[in-house]
Design an enzyme around this catalytic site. Structure first.
Site, PDB file in Angstrom:
ATOM      1  N   ARG A 111       2.786  32.781  50.004  1.00 40.83           N
ATOM      2  CA  ARG A 111       2.258  31.839  49.024  1.00 40.83           C
ATOM      3  C   ARG A 111       0.739  31.924  49.045  1.00 40.83           C
ATOM      4  O   ARG A 111       0.136  31.839  50.117  1.00 40.83           O
ATOM      5  CB  ARG A 111       2.675  30.411  49.411  1.00 40.83           C
ATOM      6  CG  ARG A 111       4.049  30.043  48.921  1.00 40.83           C
ATOM      7  CD  ARG A 111       4.424  28.679  49.389  1.00 40.83           C
ATOM      8  NE  ARG A 111       3.463  27.637  48.998  1.00 40.83           N
ATOM      9  CZ  ARG A 111       3.708  26.341  49.086  1.00 40.83           C
ATOM     10  NH1 ARG A 111       4.866  25.934  49.543  1.00 40.83           N
ATOM     11  NH2 ARG A 111       2.810  25.458  48.723  1.00 40.83           N
TER      12      ARG A 111
ATOM     13  N   ARG B 289      -5.167  20.892  50.351  1.00 38.16           N
ATOM     14  CA  ARG B 289      -3.823  20.335  50.107  1.00 38.16           C
ATOM     15  C   ARG B 289      -3.578  19.107  50.997  1.00 38.16           C
ATOM     16  O   ARG B 289      -2.983  18.124  50.561  1.00 38.16           O
ATOM     17  CB  ARG B 289      -2.759  21.410  50.361  1.00 38.16           C
ATOM     18  CG  ARG B 289      -2.791  22.495  49.287  1.00 38.16           C
ATOM     19  CD  ARG B 289      -2.023  23.741  49.703  1.00 38.16           C
ATOM     20  NE  ARG B 289      -0.628  23.499  49.965  1.00 38.16           N
ATOM     21  CZ  ARG B 289       0.128  24.270  50.744  1.00 38.16           C
ATOM     22  NH1 ARG B 289      -0.379  25.321  51.342  1.00 38.16           N
ATOM     23  NH2 ARG B 289       1.388  23.978  50.916  1.00 38.16           N
TER      24      ARG B 289
ATOM     25  N   LYS C 203       9.655  19.469  54.712  1.00 36.01           N
ATOM     26  CA  LYS C 203      10.451  18.931  53.592  1.00 36.01           C
ATOM     27  C   LYS C 203      11.421  19.981  53.057  1.00 36.01           C
ATOM     28  O   LYS C 203      12.597  19.686  52.835  1.00 36.01           O
ATOM     29  CB  LYS C 203       9.534  18.468  52.436  1.00 36.01           C
ATOM     30  CG  LYS C 203       8.571  17.365  52.802  1.00 36.01           C
ATOM     31  CD  LYS C 203       7.809  16.859  51.590  1.00 36.01           C
ATOM     32  CE  LYS C 203       6.925  17.899  50.924  1.00 36.01           C
ATOM     33  NZ  LYS C 203       5.787  18.362  51.746  1.00 36.01           N
TER      34      LYS C 203
ATOM     35  N   ARG D 119       4.064  12.735  43.822  1.00 39.54           N
ATOM     36  CA  ARG D 119       2.923  12.965  44.710  1.00 39.54           C
ATOM     37  C   ARG D 119       1.778  12.004  44.410  1.00 39.54           C
ATOM     38  O   ARG D 119       0.760  12.053  45.101  1.00 39.54           O
ATOM     39  CB  ARG D 119       2.419  14.398  44.515  1.00 39.54           C
ATOM     40  CG  ARG D 119       2.783  15.364  45.646  1.00 39.54           C
ATOM     41  CD  ARG D 119       2.288  16.719  45.219  1.00 39.54           C
ATOM     42  NE  ARG D 119       2.085  17.668  46.249  1.00 39.54           N
ATOM     43  CZ  ARG D 119       2.938  18.644  46.550  1.00 39.54           C
ATOM     44  NH1 ARG D 119       4.111  18.707  45.947  1.00 39.54           N
ATOM     45  NH2 ARG D 119       2.615  19.538  47.440  1.00 39.54           N
TER      46      ARG D 119
ATOM     47  N   ARG E  22       4.640  29.626  59.256  1.00 44.41           N
ATOM     48  CA  ARG E  22       5.377  29.968  58.023  1.00 44.41           C
ATOM     49  C   ARG E  22       4.873  31.314  57.478  1.00 44.41           C
ATOM     50  O   ARG E  22       5.672  32.151  57.070  1.00 44.41           O
ATOM     51  CB  ARG E  22       5.151  28.847  57.004  1.00 44.41           C
ATOM     52  CG  ARG E  22       5.900  29.008  55.715  1.00 44.41           C
ATOM     53  CD  ARG E  22       6.121  27.652  55.071  1.00 44.41           C
ATOM     54  NE  ARG E  22       5.075  27.288  54.135  1.00 44.41           N
ATOM     55  CZ  ARG E  22       4.973  26.071  53.567  1.00 44.41           C
ATOM     56  NH1 ARG E  22       5.820  25.133  53.880  1.00 44.41           N
ATOM     57  NH2 ARG E  22       4.021  25.816  52.716  1.00 44.41           N
TER      58      ARG E  22
END
Ligand code: AMP
Length: 240
Positions: A139, A150, A13, A88, A127
């Protein structure tokens, strides 16, 4: 142009939102980024969100709805925006609809990036490796244990939005397993109503075959559920 990008963590995204920012001159509104900034600044919202985010759970609806309502009122969002990571939950979607209609605004499209769940862990691992290699801060929630929470939160609380927006007639789904370029092209086609053509490049030909085909609902505002069955269109041909 006002868009929502929908998809699980690692669906791409953020990457696609940045492309859309450049292409259409609109702003990316990432609730994750806003919350991380609030945590870093130690604001009351940040203090409330910090531990929840660290566990990989969702921050309460009222908190995120309030920050989005503030953000869409800022001058740089007047030309349009891409909501990345919001809504969400169904209550967030309902709140967004109310918020926009009170301002006389409406969404142009909701773009779902469809990806197989089993590649999400690999994408997040990539990532992390990329951030480490480039000296970017990591992160804290990009780790395997938290990622499981998540993904679970996405499945239970966010995935129902796919049906919600399908019934609204606003949903457009894209094969998020394709290369970044192909996904960007498919999104461009959907937004500009261009005829679909098969897409193929070397990277895609080497990629594992996806179960998903890129399909478009076309025509926001239509009740898709009542529409006759439509043959899904291919954006690419994949040779296994
Ligand atoms: P993201 O950067 O979109 O992956 O979001 C990181 C974290 O911020 C999520 O795991 C949630 O804890 C929180 N968050 C971001 N957006 C929302 C939202 N719309 N609703 C609830 N929590 C959110």
């Amino acid at each position: 142009m006002r868009l929502i990008l929908l998809g699980p963590p690692g669906a791409g995204k953020g990457t696609q939102a940045q492309r859309l920012v450049k292409k259409y001159g609109i702003v990316q509104l990432s609730t994750g980024d806003m919350l991380r900034a609030a945590v870093a600044a130690g604001t009351p919202i940040g203090q409330r969100a910090k531990d929840i985010m660290a566990r990989g759970e969702l921050v309460p609806d009222d908190v995120v709805v309030a920050i989005v309502a503030d953000r869409v009122d800022q001058s740089d969002a007047k030309k349009g925006f891409i909501l990345d990571g919001f809504p969400r939950t169904v209550p967030q979607a309902v709140a967004l609809e109310r918020m926009l209609s009170a301002k006389g605004l409406k969404l142009d499209a909701v773009i779902e990036l469809k990806v197989d769940a089993d590649i999400l862990h690999q994408r997040i691992a990539n990532r992390v490796a990329e951030a480490t290699a480039n000296g970017r801060p990591l992160r804290p929630d990009d780790n395997p244990d938290i990622l499981r929470t998540r993904i679970e939160a996405y499945r239970e609380q966010t995935a129902p939005l796919v049906d919600y927006y399908r019934l609204e007639g606003a949903l457009k789904s894209v094969d998020g397993m394709a290369s970044i370029e192909e996904v960007a092209a498919a999104i461009g086609d959907l937004l500009e109503g261009a005829p679909k053509k098969p897409q193929r490049n070397k990277a895609a030909a080497k990629a594992p075959a996806s179960k998903h085909k890129a399909v478009s609902s076309r025509g926001a505002g239509r009740q898709e559920a009542a529409a006759p069955p439509r043959r899904p269109r291919r954006h690419r041909q994949v040779t296994p």
